[in-house]
Design a protein around this motif. Structure first.
Motif, PDB file in Angstrom:
ATOM      1  N   TYR A   1       2.703   1.793  -3.522  1.00  0.00           N
ATOM      2  CA  TYR A   1       1.893   2.378  -4.592  1.00  0.00           C
ATOM      3  C   TYR A   1       1.465   3.796  -4.258  1.00  0.00           C
ATOM      4  O   TYR A   1       1.422   4.667  -5.139  1.00  0.00           O
ATOM      5  N   ALA A   2       1.161   4.052  -2.982  1.00  0.00           N
ATOM      6  CA  ALA A   2       0.818   5.422  -2.599  1.00  0.00           C
ATOM      7  C   ALA A   2       2.008   6.337  -2.880  1.00  0.00           C
ATOM      8  O   ALA A   2       1.852   7.449  -3.392  1.00  0.00           O
ATOM      9  N   GLY A   3       3.198   5.835  -2.577  1.00  0.00           N
ATOM     10  CA  GLY A   3       4.415   6.617  -2.834  1.00  0.00           C
ATOM     11  C   GLY A   3       4.606   6.870  -4.324  1.00  0.00           C
ATOM     12  O   GLY A   3       4.966   7.970  -4.738  1.00  0.00           O
TER      13      GLY A   3
ATOM     14  N   PRO B   1       0.824  -1.225   0.000  1.00  0.00           N
ATOM     15  CA  PRO B   1       0.000   0.000   0.000  1.00  0.00           C
ATOM     16  C   PRO B   1       0.848   1.260   0.000  1.00  0.00           C
ATOM     17  O   PRO B   1       0.540   2.219  -0.705  1.00  0.00           O
ATOM     18  N   TRP B   2       1.918   1.256   0.772  1.00  0.00           N
ATOM     19  CA  TRP B   2       2.779   2.449   0.829  1.00  0.00           C
ATOM     20  C   TRP B   2       3.564   2.612  -0.453  1.00  0.00           C
ATOM     21  O   TRP B   2       3.802   3.719  -0.918  1.00  0.00           O
TER      22      TRP B   2
END
Lengths: 321, 499, 159
Positions: free
Chosen positions: B393-395, B390-391
């Motif tokens: 792709y968010a990044g 999740p982090w």
């Protein structure tokens, strides 16, 4: 260890460049460059930032970029979102006059508050060294005989180079709407087309062709200033060859519409102080720009004249209907 | 021999401790900004120009050269790791590189990119030192018709390599060419496909489309099937370093990529994209494991990356010999020269040999520094992929927006980025390849402008394309490349019938 | 080559794509009709658009044919919730930037909602991480590159 020190040094150098200000200046300015970072107007804006802060005219200067459509997007933003804002300036120039007409921009320069003209560069018409075209008269004869056969290489359609080619044709009595002008992206490509002998003549700012002219690969047909250039005493002007042609690619700053007379004076004074500072003189020298300072009122008159002239040419060439 | 002497003299300039320092700062900055999408070496040098004009000319030019080469290295990193090609020349690298990274082969992919860039940079810089004067004579003879033919060749070879459905590949390509129409027409200055929207007048930014389709589209697609078949990103599988097999498969693509990149880069309007496309399609044709293409074939990273770097050195040929800036970065470097009152060109070699040869020598040094700097970083970069999904792709999304905003801080541009992201998601769902669309956007406008220039010079006579030996040859090769597969197929069928 | 769905006999996605391609071709043709400036020599600015419009039209016809014979590959069911979270985050990002909320807040929102789309539940933690990331990026750009990312009330305190 060494790397990190190096990095920090480089970083502080960058960070500090804009911050060395004289303590007493109180003016806080924002300068918008209506172009992407790295372009000509951006260079002017960032140089102004440097000169304004280093000479102590302003306490802080922020540069922002609003790129697009020959600067008309930035212009629209200045006229709407910044209306009445006495601390914002926008860099612009000769090219914007044409871009406004070409892009049918709803906002024109008449809606801005002219502050000052800063720099100007003479344009030059060149031919390859082995070209049979010798001088302005020669070129004029050819354009009059068959405008299609004379191919011009230069920058974007409707830009300063294009307008010069059209003005030349018009001035010597040829049909300006029939000129065969080929826009190239970037000076390099146009220059390559010249050196490869693909086109008859090339148009650009003098600086861009200087190296090739001095190396003897290109021959100057004429420069568009009123007198010969200091750094090129051998290059004849069009005027002295009997072609009454004067075009300067100038750059200037304007303020948003709706500011008070007092605000206009403050901005005008600040820019005048900057333009006369030694810091600005140093930048002009380093960048190869010519000082062409005109104060607010004079610049306003000059600007009106340029708008009329450019519109007339663009109609003749068929760029504006 | 003179050249060797001059070069040795150049090394004595470039090896001075202060010059080495400038070079190191340059490659460091270059790598750092090359990693950011949208912020290339051109922008960095432009931003540094005002700071450097009081510095020593040789030193700051050496620094700019370091930034230039460094930016090329950095660009491949994001293309491989995050599938976010920050510049159009990294597009081809992203195709196979990102697949390799997801399969745990990010280490070898980054390594082959770095070493390939090193090899290409080295050979191309040697070419710059020894062949520049001749090469440039040929290069300026290239007319618009020749460029048009070159673009056609790139079109033909690249289209043959995209996906298994010609219909979906061509649809993607044509949509890209259509997007290429948007904006002010270069030759007449009037707006096309802009419908009165001022933000459209400058056309669709290649990086906006590429990052949108690739990075944002991919994020949406992976999220959409997360529950059904969760994507597993393996940071490292097998060796972090290149295996013997990887070396064996990389060296020839490096050399071929260089052979494409250097001469085309030296052409005034050649650019870096065309050689990377040509290299990608050549490697796909020649690869002994064609089934791996599209799933992460190392040749598909090695070739285009080498081509990309070699073309960067190629760009310096017309810049140094003629003062011709043929890329945005070269134009800024030229401004860098000019702020010291130096005009690149034949005179500069004669007047300031120390500076020119010092610069060329420092390109060699920058190249060595870059490979030393980048190889140890690979382990670190690859670990980035170990960040929880999740982090990660968010990044990636934050990263994509940042590059767009830095160059053009407008909500409209962001809207395009995300719109293309959604389009990329839909295209992935229905199995349309996304890369041809970006190829269409890059090559379409270039081909159109060159063709129209050619016809303007010939006053409308299309025979100009066949009368010139250069364009006629290139068009001939394109024609063969177009029909050869069909002929081969026919022959095979014929043979099969005989048996 | 039998349709996957013989009951209907045609594939809706392929039809939709065909329709979109025809529409795109139509837009290009409409735009051609509005061009007023022509080139004096060589081919004008409408030549390439005609080629593109023809190409798009042909591809549309091909998709029509495909729609009645086999159709496009069938996609698997998508996790609509996840996609909605991410798109929501992206829309929020544009909105915050557009309304002058600044880069840091926008980044916090988009970071958290993308992470949510990928199955994380700790919204507050992700918002904080996103804000921190946005802040670092903003400062690096402003101080080192002298590029100003969109500034809101929060950012104005810093520069």
């Amino acid at each position: 260890m060494l790397t990190s020190i190096l990095k920090r040094t480089a970083v502080t150098a960058v960070a500090l460049a804009g911050l060395t200000t004289a303590a007493f200046a109180q003016l806080e300015l924002k300068i918008m460059a209506p172009a992407a970072p790295g372009g000509g107007w951006d260079g002017t804006a960032r140089s102004m930032q440097q000169a304004l802060t280093a000479s102590g005219v302003a306490k802080s200067v922020q540069v922002s970029n609003v790129p697009g459509a020959g600067g008309t997007i930035g212009l629209a933003q200045l006229a709407t979102s910044n209306k009445g804002d006495g601390s914002t300036l926008m860099v612009n120039g000769f090219v914007m006059v044409g871009a406004i007409l070409l892009n049918k921009s709803p906002v024109t320069l008449a809606q801005t508050t002219p502050i000052a003209r800063l720099t100007a560069e003479a344009l030059v018409v060149v031919v390859p060294a082995n070209s049979p075209v010798k001088d302005a008269k020669d070129l004029a004869d050819r354009v009059k005989a068959d405008p299609a056969k004379v191919t011009w290489a230069g920058g974007s359609a409707g830009g300063a180079d294009h307008i010069l080619a059209a003005l030349f044709a018009g001035t010597v009595g040829a049909d300006a709407s029939k000129i065969n002008y080929i826009p190239f992206s970037g000076g390099g490509e146009a220059l390559a087309a010249m050196l490869g002998g693909r086109v008859t003549a090339g148009v650009s700012g003098y600086g861009e062709f200087e190296g090739q002219i001095k190396a003897g690969k290109l021959r100057v047909i004429g420069v568009t200033s009123s007198a010969r250039l200091a750094n090129a005493p051998d290059a004849p002007t069009f005027k002295e060859q009997g072609v009454n042609l004067e075009v300067l690619n100038w750059r200037s700053v304007v303020a948003p519409p709706g500011i008070t007379a007092e605000q206009r004076k403050t901005l005008g004074d600040a820019i005048e102080k900057m333009a006369k500072s030694k810091e600005w003189a140093e930048i002009l020298k380093a960048r190869g720009w010519d000082d062409a300072y005109l104060g607010s009122a004079d610049f306003e008159t000059f600007l009106k004249g340029e708008e009329v002239r450019v519109e007339k040419v663009m109609r003749e060439v068929g760029l504006v209907k | 021999m003179d050249t060797l002497l001059a070069l040795a003299n150049g090394f004595s300039v470039a090896l001075e401790p202060t010059k080495l320092l400038f070079c190191l700062v340059g490659v460091f900055l270059g790598t750092a900004v090359g990693v950011l999408p949208g912020i290339g070496p051109a922008l960095t040098v432009a931003l540094l120009l005002p700071v450097t004009f009081k510095m020593d000319p040789a030193g700051s030019l050496i620094m700019f050269a370091g930034i230039y080469y460094g930016g090329m290295y950095g660009g491949s990193t994001t293309a491989i790791l995050l599938n976010a090609p920050g510049e159009s020349a990294s597009l081809a690298t992203a195709l196979e590189g990102s697949k390799m990274a997801k399969a745990g082969r990010g280490g070898p992919a980054l390594a082959t990119a770095a070493i390939g860039s090193f090899v290409a940079g080295l050979i191309a810089t040697i070419g710059l030192a020894f062949l520049a004067p001749w090469l440039v004579e040929i290069a300026i003879q290239f007319g618009p018709w020749d460029y048009f033919a070159l673009m056609i060749l790139a079109f033909v070879t690249v289209s043959a390599t995209f996906g298994d459905s010609p219909l979906r590949g061509l649809t993607s390509l044509f949509l890209g060419i259509m997007l290429g129409l948007v904006g002010i027409d270069k030759l007449t200055g009037q707006a096309r496909m802009s419908f009165g929207v001022p933000e459209l007048l400058n056309g669709i930014e290649v990086t906006t489309l590429a990052v949108g389709l690739f990075a944002v589209g991919e994020a949406l697609f992976v999220a959409s099937k997360r529950l059904r078949e969760p994507e597993e990103i393996i940071p490292i599988k097998g060796s972090l370093w290149m295996t013997k097999q990887d070396w064996k498969r990389s060296w020839a693509p490096w050399l071929r990529g260089t052979a494409f990149g250097f001469p085309i880069g030296a052409l005034p309007a050649g650019g870096a994209e065309v050689p990377t496309f040509l290299s990608y399609s050549t490697e796909k044709k020649l690869c002994k494991f064609p089934e791996e293409f599209g799933k992460g074939a190392i040749e598909g990273v090695a070739g285009p990356e080498a081509a990309n770097n070699a073309s960067a050195a190629g760009t310096l040929v017309p810049l140094l010999t003629l003062g011709l800036p043929t890329s945005a970065t070269a134009a800024i470097m030229l401004a860098g020269f000019q702020q010291y009152g130096l005009n690149p060109g034949p005179l500069l070699f004669a007047e300031k040999p120390d500076l020119v040869w010092g610069l060329i020598a420092s390109l060699f040094i920058a190249n060595v520094m870059l490979v030393i700097l980048n190889l140890p970083l690979i382990g670190l970069w690859v670990r980035l992929l170990g960040v929880p999904q999740p982090w990660l792709y968010a990044g990636i999304i934050v990263f994509a927006t940042m590059g767009t905003l830095a160059v053009n801080p407008s909500p409209v541009e962001l809207g395009f980025l995300f719109g293309f992201g959604y389009l990329g998601y839909l295209m992935r769902r229905y199995d349309y390849p996304v890369a041809p669309m970006v190829v269409g956007l890059i090559l379409g406008p270039m081909a159109e402008a060159q063709l129209r220039r050619a016809l303007q010079i010939s006053l409308g006579d299309p025979m100009i394309l066949l009368e010139n030996p250069g364009s006629a040859t290139l068009l001939g090769i394109s024609f063969i490349a177009l029909v050869a597969p069909f002929v081969m197929k026919g022959m095979n069928r014929f043979k099969a019938a005989e048996d | 080559m039998t349709p996957d769905n013989p009951a209907r006999g045609f594939d809706i996605p392929a039809l939709v794509v065909a329709g979109l391609l025809f529409a795109a071709a139509g837009i290009v043709l409409y735009d051609i009709s509005r061009q007023t400036i022509v080139s004096t020599y060589g081919v004008g600015p409408t030549a390439m658009p005609y080629v593109v419009a023809c190409g798009l039209g042909l591809l549309g016809l091909a998709h029509l044919a495909v729609a009645f014979r086999g159709g496009l590959p069938k996609p698997e069911a998508a996790d609509g919730g996840a996609v909605a979270w991410i798109i929501g985050g992206l829309v929020a990002f544009v909105a915050v930037i557009g309304l002058g909320g600044g880069f840091v807040i926008a980044t916090a929102l988009v970071f958290a909602s993308v992470a949510r789309g990928f199955g994380r539940r700790a919204l507050a933690v992700d918002l904080a991480i996103g804000a921190g990331l946005g802040l670092v990026i903003f400062l690096v750009f402003a101080k080192l590159l002298t590029l100003l990312l969109p500034a809101g009330p929060l950012e104005r305190l810093l520069v």
